[in-house]
Design an enzyme around this catalytic site. Sequence first.
Site, PDB file in Angstrom:
ATOM      1  N   GLY A  38       6.205   1.712  10.558  1.00  0.00           N
ATOM      2  CA  GLY A  38       4.815   1.505  10.941  1.00  0.00           C
ATOM      3  C   GLY A  38       4.329   0.084  10.776  1.00  0.00           C
ATOM      4  O   GLY A  38       5.007  -0.876  11.121  1.00  0.00           O
ATOM      5  N   ALA A  39       3.122  -0.049  10.241  1.00  0.00           N
ATOM      6  CA  ALA A  39       2.495  -1.351  10.117  1.00  0.00           C
ATOM      7  C   ALA A  39       1.572  -1.366   8.912  1.00  0.00           C
ATOM      8  O   ALA A  39       1.165  -0.322   8.413  1.00  0.00           O
ATOM      9  CB  ALA A  39       1.716  -1.693  11.398  1.00  0.00           C
ATOM     10  N   HIS A  95      -8.575  -3.093  10.792  1.00  0.00           N
ATOM     11  CA  HIS A  95      -8.538  -3.055   9.323  1.00  0.00           C
ATOM     12  C   HIS A  95      -8.975  -4.378   8.693  1.00  0.00           C
ATOM     13  O   HIS A  95      -9.350  -4.386   7.511  1.00  0.00           O
ATOM     14  CB  HIS A  95      -7.118  -2.756   8.847  1.00  0.00           C
ATOM     15  N   HIS A 135      -5.442  -1.051  15.814  1.00  0.00           N
ATOM     16  CA  HIS A 135      -5.673  -0.383  14.534  1.00  0.00           C
ATOM     17  C   HIS A 135      -5.603  -1.385  13.377  1.00  0.00           C
ATOM     18  O   HIS A 135      -6.514  -1.446  12.535  1.00  0.00           O
ATOM     19  CB  HIS A 135      -4.608   0.702  14.347  1.00  0.00           C
ATOM     20  N   GLU A 136      -4.554  -2.188  13.347  1.00  0.00           N
ATOM     21  CA  GLU A 136      -4.362  -3.096  12.209  1.00  0.00           C
ATOM     22  C   GLU A 136      -5.379  -4.240  12.206  1.00  0.00           C
ATOM     23  O   GLU A 136      -5.839  -4.662  11.137  1.00  0.00           O
ATOM     24  CB  GLU A 136      -2.934  -3.646  12.213  1.00  0.00           C
ATOM     25  N   GLU A 156      -8.919   4.233   7.033  1.00  0.00           N
ATOM     26  CA  GLU A 156      -8.007   4.705   8.070  1.00  0.00           C
ATOM     27  C   GLU A 156      -8.683   5.460   9.200  1.00  0.00           C
ATOM     28  O   GLU A 156      -8.316   5.296  10.367  1.00  0.00           O
ATOM     29  CB  GLU A 156      -6.912   5.566   7.436  1.00  0.00           C
ATOM     30  N   GLU A 213       0.849  -1.181   0.000  1.00  0.00           N
ATOM     31  CA  GLU A 213       0.000   0.000   0.000  1.00  0.00           C
ATOM     32  C   GLU A 213       0.889   1.236   0.000  1.00  0.00           C
ATOM     33  O   GLU A 213       1.856   1.302   0.758  1.00  0.00           O
ATOM     34  CB  GLU A 213      -0.911   0.024   1.232  1.00  0.00           C
TER      35      GLU A 213
END
Length: 882
Positions: free
Chosen positions: A296-297, A336, A332-333, A355, A164
């Site tokens: 980050g991730a 997603h 957060h991940e 996001e 991404e």
Amino acid sequence: MTRRSTRAMTRLAAACTIACAAVVQAQPRFSFDDTPGVLPKTIVPSRYAITLDLDPARDDFSGQVLINVKARKSVPFIELHASELKATRATLFSGGVARALHVVTQDESQTWRLMPVDNAPIAVGDHRIELAYSGQVHPYGEGLFRATSERNGKTEPMLATQLEAISARTVFPSFDEPVFRAAFQLTVRAPSQYEVLSNMPAEKHKVDGSATVHSFAATPAMPSYLFSVAVGHLESVSGQAAGVPLRIITAPGKREHAHYALKATQQLLPYYTQYFGVPFALPKLDQMAVPSTRWGAMEDWGLISYAENDLLVDEKKSSARTRRDVYQTVAHEVAHQWFGNLVTAASWEEIWLNEAFATWLESKATDKFNPTWKVPLDDRVPIDRAMLIDAGSATRAIRSGPVRESAVNDVFDPITYAKGGAVLTMLEHWIGPKAFQQGLAAYMRSQRLSNATAGDLWYHIGRASGRDVNAVAASWTDQPGFPLVQVQEACKDGKASVTLTQSRYLNAAGTATTQVWKIPVSMARGKAVKTQLMDSAQQTFSLGACSAQPLVVNAGGGGFYRVAYEPAALKALTASYAALGEGDRMGLLSDTFALVQSGRVPLNDYFSLLAALPRVNDPSRTMLWNVARSQLEFLDSSMAGTPAQQQVRSTGRTLLGPQLAKLGFTPAAKEEAATSELRAGLIQLLSQFDDEETVRKVLRAFDDDESGKAPLPTSLREAIIRATGVHADKARFDKLMARLKKASGEEERWLYAKALASGRDAKRAQELLAASTSDLAPPNVVTALPGMVARNSPFGEMAYQYTLSNFKRLGELSGTWGRQFLLPKAAEGFNDAERAAKLVEDQRREVGKDGDTLAAREAEAIRLRAAVKAREAAGLEKALPG
């Protein structure tokens, strides 16, 4: 995708400047044909079969991809994305007939045009594209990249991916836009000593000489940017939650640091499953800590990858803040896996649907399982950063409008993450948590394994709540900026009223706009709270009987707007500060400082409020002091190079010193994490502000740790090492440098790099800058050194000039996206307006137009610091108490 401290800024909003009124756009529901993109919608992929030959020891790789497509109308050629790849064979199969294809490379659009050699058109119907190609492994964290770790004194390479936003095309030819969902089936040939991972479980393994061929199950239909593969020596810890097998995967020797993330996932996955009423869609969930190189991730479906410092917790070394950051990043991940993966934003223009919602849900879930962390208050710092950007001209709407592919990372910025998440929190409060959840669950069921737009979201939440959600939400998502709400109270015949006036809040006060937001305004006197929808430029609301209690607007602090009180009302709120609700205290502190920055409120009013902070003794005090620290750091940076800087530091010592004395320098046994965090923050800022007693204790603690006499307490380790860097002499600088060279993990590397970059000796700063193009540490760390020197030391000019002189090499090490940050980061120490224009000029020359947004935003920050310096420096000494 989480980019944490290096999240990208956004592009300039050419459609609407601060001098014009933004037009709130319609929010239509998802339509494949109407979704914007580079590729035509005439050829649609349904399935990829990808074969990759990968070896972590090699700088190149080879691959083959078979793509099943449907031609929706007859076309003369097929166009798809490919970048940095070299085609070696191209064939089209139509009804069992093979047709050779000529590959025309189009570098500007990063596409291949596949032209049938026979010049006959490609008929409507099903076809299969077969492409063989080769590509390059990147040394930086984009596309397919190499990361390294140390094992038994030897360097161990591994391969991982970060696709991404638009890097899938550097790994395999593809329809590399979010709207083109398809199934992916992967086969990897790799040396047999390595483990291979991907989105789905492996179905079979076959030995082929010294290599093994790994075949993976097909994914559900998904966009190309979620594809993931990793090859290397790996370890893991395993578990299960919500019926899903879980693994946290690490480089060798680090699996013991993975237990914290596993426990977090075991809390989060069942919560999300219940919240949405939709189970996790894949048969397993792996999360991998990449040992170097990446930032980050990334939420790749079924194989989430992280920088080590975003996933691993060392029980002996990691601070309470590291634990919190890891928990929130995992939250957060994993969010997603629903927002973004199960349902994907239709295009990069709608990426906030991925996001912003992951940011909102991250905070919601973290607060649920860790209420003592005071997450809503802790979110204030990133929200304030977003508001600072949004109050300038280099901003945009949350729904960004047209996005140029080469600048797509601009939309992964604080406007999308922090503003988007804050707006959702505000809307949830207005709608009500139950209706909001019901609407989101319906949205997930409706758009499952498909794409979505804002129109789809508001349709379902509107149905669940019975409110015109679309109209209210659009005023926040479809126009840039946010409102300033001015408060004017009145009492007549025993009845109280308040008149609220809204206008766009701008860092440069006095510039007029005609924008209007639909604002859910919460107002409180004591515990009585009243919420009204303000939908015009000025409205008057009745408040019942007159009262001596001060009125709080934006009660709870959940609204994404600033509040300006009349002087008498601000004075009354300051006097009763400790009695206010914790969200109200935070909102008042944040708003007052912002109004000082823009010249709307006298600096003395802010310092009066700051003086009230010591009266707060409940658990929220840590977050209040964290925000106050960031505000004092802004003033310190703004006054750098003037006598006023010493006055800022003197005031900081006067204010913070008694707080540290009250807590004590040494942690107490079994104290709360918030207390430990507060102490660490005070030590770090007092050291930066040259408090002699604190510096003496810091250096002694570092020396005792270095000699083995007394190891640093875990809760103070980060603060003491960073504070030591500020005051390090040559001997301590050399010891910090040696520790950086020996560091085996990302958390340690960043800690020592930041400490070294904070020093105040010019010769050692030069030495550190010279290391930014060396192998001192992985590229992600060393290329950040000039920016850290600029931000944390007195040598901003030196850092900037070094970056300019070495831009080519730094750009090669930092990658396509990272190079855009180099100059803006190196300019973060400037507080003279003329440097703003120079930055914009240098960035355009070195980076081109794709770097304009980052330069424009930092230029605005420079001008703001310069304006505060010009306005406040001369009278600062007189204005400061004591």
